[in-house]
Write a protein that holds these residues in place. Sequence first.
Motif, mmCIF file in Angstrom:
data_model
loop_
_atom_site.group_PDB
_atom_site.id
_atom_site.type_symbol
_atom_site.label_atom_id
_atom_site.label_comp_id
_atom_site.label_asym_id
_atom_site.label_seq_id
_atom_site.Cartn_x
_atom_site.Cartn_y
_atom_site.Cartn_z
ATOM 1 N N GLY A 147 0.834 -1.234 -0.025
ATOM 2 C CA GLY A 147 0.071 -0.025 0.058
ATOM 3 C C GLY A 147 1.065 1.331 0.175
ATOM 4 O O GLY A 147 1.992 1.243 0.322
ATOM 5 N N SER A 340 -8.983 -2.250 -0.040
ATOM 6 C CA SER A 340 -7.832 -1.387 -0.466
ATOM 7 C C SER A 340 -7.698 -1.539 -1.807
ATOM 8 O O SER A 340 -7.683 -2.567 -2.506
ATOM 9 C CB SER A 340 -6.581 -1.823 0.353
ATOM 10 O OG SER A 340 -5.503 -0.943 -0.328
ATOM 11 N N GLU A 347 -10.078 -4.292 4.786
ATOM 12 C CA GLU A 347 -9.935 -3.333 6.024
ATOM 13 C C GLU A 347 -10.963 -3.328 6.837
ATOM 14 O O GLU A 347 -12.291 -3.269 6.133
ATOM 15 C CB GLU A 347 -9.339 -2.264 5.454
ATOM 16 C CG GLU A 347 -8.142 -2.297 4.634
ATOM 17 C CD GLU A 347 -7.533 -0.688 4.172
ATOM 18 O OE1 GLU A 347 -8.225 0.320 4.242
ATOM 19 O OE2 GLU A 347 -6.492 -0.731 3.721
#
Length: 441
Positions: A147, A340, A347
């Motif tokens: 990420g 995500s 998440e």
Amino acid sequence: MARRAVNNPRQIRAKSCGCRPCTEKFRPGEKYTRASCTGPWQARWRDPGGNQRAANFPTKKAAEEHLTEVRSSMTRGTYLDPGRSRITLEQWHAMWWPSQRGASNTLNRDERMWRLHVQPAFGTWPLTSISWLDVDRWVQGLLGPLGASSIPAAFQILDRLMTAAVLDKRLIANPCDGIKLPRRRKKHPEDRRPPTYAQLDLIREQLPRHHHPLFIVAHETGLRWGELVGLRRCNLDLEQGRVHVREVLEDVKGNVARKEYPKSDAGLRSVPLTPLAVDALSDHLDQHPADPSRSAVTDGLRLEELVFRGQRGAVMRQANFYTTWIGAIQSAGVARKSTSPTTGRTEWWPHWHSIRHAFASRLHALGVPEVVVQEILGHERGGDITWLYTHAAADVAGQVLAALTQGRPPLALVRAESTQSPHGHRAAPGFTGSDRAGILA
């Protein structure tokens, strides 16, 4: 001062050459086949330490240009030993890593980022062959496997390696300079806002009763997970209503160990206990007594001294508690699930750490000075409190609407009343026709 050699650079005899000197040296008795020699030209010099160095070049001009550059770099103090620059990044990492210092969990993260992301990309590359463009392409390729919030951790390993190589006179410049990292995807304000204490009460009701005291102390003190599960009876003063944070438990590669605080000097602190937290702790210790002895970190875990332990008396791990937490927030009806866009990972909101955010926002709303909140939360910089741990009130839009309308009814209500029949129309109390006209305009 030693006299400079007059035959520098000099031509080296080559077996493949057919000139007279090369033929006489490597093939005595044979007839030479060419007039000029094709052997390489060798440039020789002494480094700042006085050691003899040499390098071969295909032409005399190239060798002379190299000698000129070497002599100039020695004068400027920018000379680099070619042999020191030709080692691979893996070899340089093996030399550099033993000198690194820091918290064990931070070193574990750095080692993982090196092993999973930096080493596969550049491990076998010589230091001098890694260019700015190579690093830029690698950073862009990390977006997906990592990420945007995790890419800096991987990039910093390569950056620190290259910075150390520059300082160690192995590179002239750091190829990581000027690299722009992918921007973090901003979250909606609703996703950044911590849960309310009403929502925390709903979550607590869904947790096993054994975890209620841990949860209550968390939202009444703002302690970190490692500080909570590492709390020992000797550091708990129920009469004065204080928790003395002196050490924590940390989980590194699946091994839980005691760690002397601080991560920073601000970590050593005393945190007040509210009556609710004192009652919860008193009831918990009545049912699950803890040894008040004070042992050293080198004595091991000493589980009997811990205030909070698992239902079977073992140390509490956040990874094991994660499943219980996700089930509780779902059952409480406050959970929000998202995916995500970069990594595809699931998440959940709220996180356990969101409790700490809620506590900081509570203190901020009560008007507690920022410097005091900073000390209670164990932060060195007050900016962390302002930007990371305090959040605006829940109904920001409602507050703005009330200010804009000066307490008058919303536009939707005005329109709804205006659609009623003339016989059934009734103005809202305290709301005149001129007010309605002003809003509709």
